[in-house]
Design an enzyme around this catalytic site. Structure first.
Site, PDB file in Angstrom:
ATOM      1  N   ASN A  12      -8.783  30.114 -17.253  1.00 33.62           N
ATOM      2  CA  ASN A  12      -8.627  29.886 -15.804  1.00 33.62           C
ATOM      3  C   ASN A  12      -7.779  30.977 -15.180  1.00 33.62           C
ATOM      4  O   ASN A  12      -7.008  31.640 -15.871  1.00 33.62           O
ATOM      5  CB  ASN A  12      -7.887  28.565 -15.528  1.00 33.62           C
ATOM      6  CG  ASN A  12      -8.666  27.349 -15.989  1.00 33.62           C
ATOM      7  OD1 ASN A  12      -9.888  27.352 -16.025  1.00 33.62           O
ATOM      8  ND2 ASN A  12      -7.948  26.296 -16.354  1.00 33.62           N
ATOM      9  N   GLY A  42      -7.263  27.008 -23.318  1.00 34.14           N
ATOM     10  CA  GLY A  42      -7.820  27.765 -24.442  1.00 34.14           C
ATOM     11  C   GLY A  42      -7.286  29.184 -24.452  1.00 34.14           C
ATOM     12  O   GLY A  42      -6.816  29.688 -25.483  1.00 34.14           O
ATOM     13  N   ALA A  43      -7.336  29.837 -23.288  1.00 30.57           N
ATOM     14  CA  ALA A  43      -6.895  31.231 -23.196  1.00 30.57           C
ATOM     15  C   ALA A  43      -5.394  31.342 -23.474  1.00 30.57           C
ATOM     16  O   ALA A  43      -4.946  32.277 -24.151  1.00 30.57           O
ATOM     17  CB  ALA A  43      -7.219  31.779 -21.812  1.00 30.57           C
ATOM     18  N   GLY A 223       8.120  17.012 -25.565  1.00 28.82           N
ATOM     19  CA  GLY A 223       8.784  17.819 -24.532  1.00 28.82           C
ATOM     20  C   GLY A 223      10.075  18.394 -25.070  1.00 28.82           C
ATOM     21  O   GLY A 223      10.128  18.912 -26.193  1.00 28.82           O
ATOM     22  N   ASP A 247       9.811  26.851 -16.059  1.00 22.81           N
ATOM     23  CA  ASP A 247       8.422  26.440 -15.825  1.00 22.81           C
ATOM     24  C   ASP A 247       7.845  25.935 -17.155  1.00 22.81           C
ATOM     25  O   ASP A 247       7.729  26.711 -18.110  1.00 22.81           O
ATOM     26  CB  ASP A 247       7.628  27.648 -15.302  1.00 22.81           C
ATOM     27  CG  ASP A 247       6.168  27.315 -15.009  1.00 22.81           C
ATOM     28  OD1 ASP A 247       5.765  26.143 -15.153  1.00 22.81           O
ATOM     29  OD2 ASP A 247       5.416  28.242 -14.640  1.00 22.81           O
ATOM     30  N   THR A 249       4.808  24.964 -17.617  1.00 26.54           N
ATOM     31  CA  THR A 249       3.364  25.214 -17.725  1.00 26.54           C
ATOM     32  C   THR A 249       3.060  25.993 -19.011  1.00 26.54           C
ATOM     33  O   THR A 249       3.691  27.017 -19.275  1.00 26.54           O
ATOM     34  CB  THR A 249       2.862  26.048 -16.508  1.00 26.54           C
ATOM     35  OG1 THR A 249       3.293  25.415 -15.318  1.00 26.54           O
ATOM     36  CG2 THR A 249       1.343  26.179 -16.514  1.00 26.54           C
ATOM     37  N   ALA A 250       2.102  25.492 -19.770  1.00 26.67           N
ATOM     38  CA  ALA A 250       1.611  26.154 -20.996  1.00 26.67           C
ATOM     39  C   ALA A 250       2.551  26.041 -22.198  1.00 26.67           C
ATOM     40  O   ALA A 250       2.266  26.625 -23.243  1.00 26.67           O
ATOM     41  CB  ALA A 250       1.255  27.622 -20.760  1.00 26.67           C
ATOM     42  N   ALA A 251       3.633  25.271 -22.069  1.00 25.79           N
ATOM     43  CA  ALA A 251       4.517  25.113 -23.245  1.00 25.79           C
ATOM     44  C   ALA A 251       3.726  24.493 -24.400  1.00 25.79           C
ATOM     45  O   ALA A 251       3.848  24.911 -25.553  1.00 25.79           O
ATOM     46  CB  ALA A 251       5.723  24.244 -22.892  1.00 25.79           C
ATOM     47  N   GLY A 252       2.891  23.501 -24.075  1.00 23.98           N
ATOM     48  CA  GLY A 252       2.064  22.864 -25.109  1.00 23.98           C
ATOM     49  C   GLY A 252       1.062  23.854 -25.701  1.00 23.98           C
ATOM     50  O   GLY A 252       0.778  23.823 -26.905  1.00 23.98           O
ATOM     51  N   ASP A 253       0.552  24.736 -24.868  1.00 19.89           N
ATOM     52  CA  ASP A 253      -0.422  25.729 -25.359  1.00 19.89           C
ATOM     53  C   ASP A 253       0.251  26.710 -26.314  1.00 19.89           C
ATOM     54  O   ASP A 253      -0.306  27.064 -27.361  1.00 19.89           O
ATOM     55  CB  ASP A 253      -1.039  26.499 -24.185  1.00 19.89           C
ATOM     56  CG  ASP A 253      -1.729  25.568 -23.206  1.00 19.89           C
ATOM     57  OD1 ASP A 253      -2.212  24.501 -23.660  1.00 19.89           O
ATOM     58  OD2 ASP A 253      -1.777  25.878 -22.009  1.00 19.89           O
ATOM     59  N   GLY A 288       5.004  30.987 -15.368  1.00 20.65           N
ATOM     60  CA  GLY A 288       3.615  31.339 -15.654  1.00 20.65           C
ATOM     61  C   GLY A 288       3.127  30.818 -16.992  1.00 20.65           C
ATOM     62  O   GLY A 288       3.902  30.284 -17.796  1.00 20.65           O
TER      63      GLY A 288
END
Ligand code: RIB
Length: 308
Positions: A12, A42-43, A223, A247, A249-253, A288
């Site tokens: 995305n 995924g990315a 978390g 941020d 965002t994307a910590a899990g990724d 980010g």
């Protein structure tokens, strides 16, 4: 030799606004800084795995637009094998609208676009790469039948499959029983088991309920509290290092990308989760998605500092 990690999933472009508080339904809030950033679960996992030492093959689909071509350009810079990134000119590339509050928490809405067109037939075209992979990593921002086809192919070839069940959705038992390792967060674990996960005890209950479905190893990410690991016999909560959250965002990724690399390198499960906890914590200190994924050296240095 770098281990080969095959990641299949979404790509995305994230449109992000920082705000002091997240809006409630019907509310408009005046936010702050806006920025665009490469994302997609995924990315993000593919980029994290590449930065942390994996030879990554990414299976994905974009539209024939500037967002898609920018994403691919970025993957090439990260040395990701892009041979199985397909293009569908009939749809737009995936986009995510994200708001991030002062505590680093976020709200995300995804317009999947081409991600929704990544089909089982595309996965079959990537068969050779699946056969060569040391580990396969997949999430749920692509169609379920595609995930199913990939899992079938990987399991038939004797590959270990990590399923990161994000975003949360109900999954059929026939899929779950073929997974080697699953990595839900608290909310995803609750949706999959019906058990509200509020602490380590309830996380263990949910983990046991998932292993009853036939999954060998369950890791529930908690978390900033770290992660609970259940291998079917023993459990442990591995704490996350404390950081100042900018941020999440994307910590899990990043956690999943790091976990895949560490396991493919042959590290013990608890070692691998420790490594993933540190990489994810570092990602939370930056704004980010892909922009926040740390490198190998940075992560190892951070672990070293924690041991002092
Ligand atoms: O996990 C974070 C990701 O979720 C964002 O990058 C966004 O694109 C959505 O896929």
């Amino acid at each position: 030799m770098k281990p080969i990690i095959l990641v299949a999933g979404s790509s995305n472009t994230d449109m992000v606004v920082k705000t002091s508080v997240l809006p409630r339904p019907g509310q408009t809030v005046l936010g702050g800084q806006f920025f665009m950033n490469a994302g997609g679960k995924g990315a993000n996992q593919a980029v994290a795995a590449a930065r942390l030492g994996g030879a990554v093959v990414f299976v994905a689909k974009t539209g024939a637009d500037i967002f898609g071509s920018q994403a691919i350009e970025q993957f090439k810079k990260e040395d990701i094998d892009c041979r199985y990134i397909f293009c569908d000119p009939a749809v737009a590339s995936g986009v995510a609208l994200i708001t991030v509050d002062a505590a680093g928490e976020n709200c995300i809405v995804v317009a999947p676009g081409a991600n929704d067109r990544l089909g089982a037939a595309d996965v079959l075209l990537a068969r050779e790469a699946v056969l060569q992979a040391d580990i396969v990593l997949v999430q749920l921002e692509i169609p379920l039948e595609t995930v199913d086809a990939l899992v079938e192919l990987a399991v038939a070839a004797g590959k270990r499959v990590i399923l990161n069940p994000a975003p949360a959705r109900v999954l059929p038992d026939r899929l779950l029983k073929r997974i080697s390792l699953i990595t839900p967060n608290e909310k995803e674990a609750e949706l999959l088991t019906g058990i509200p996960v509020v602490d380590a005890d309830t996380a263990l209950l949910a983990a046991k309920a998932l292993s009853v479905k036939g999954i060998g190893t369950v890791i529930i990410t908690l978390g900033k509290k770290g992660a609970l690991v259940w291998d079917g016999r023993t459990s442990a909560v591995l704490p996350a290092p404390k950081v100042e959250a900018v941020d999440t965002t994307a910590a899990g990724d990043v956690f999943n990308g790091a976990l895949a690399v560490a396991l493919a390198e042959g590290r013990e499960l608890t070692d691998a989760v420790g490594f993933a906890n540190h990489a994810a914590a570092l990602s939370v200190t930056k704004l980010g998605a892909q922009a926040s994924a740390p490198g190998r050296e940075e992560t190892e240095l951070f672990m070293e500092q924690g041991r002092k």
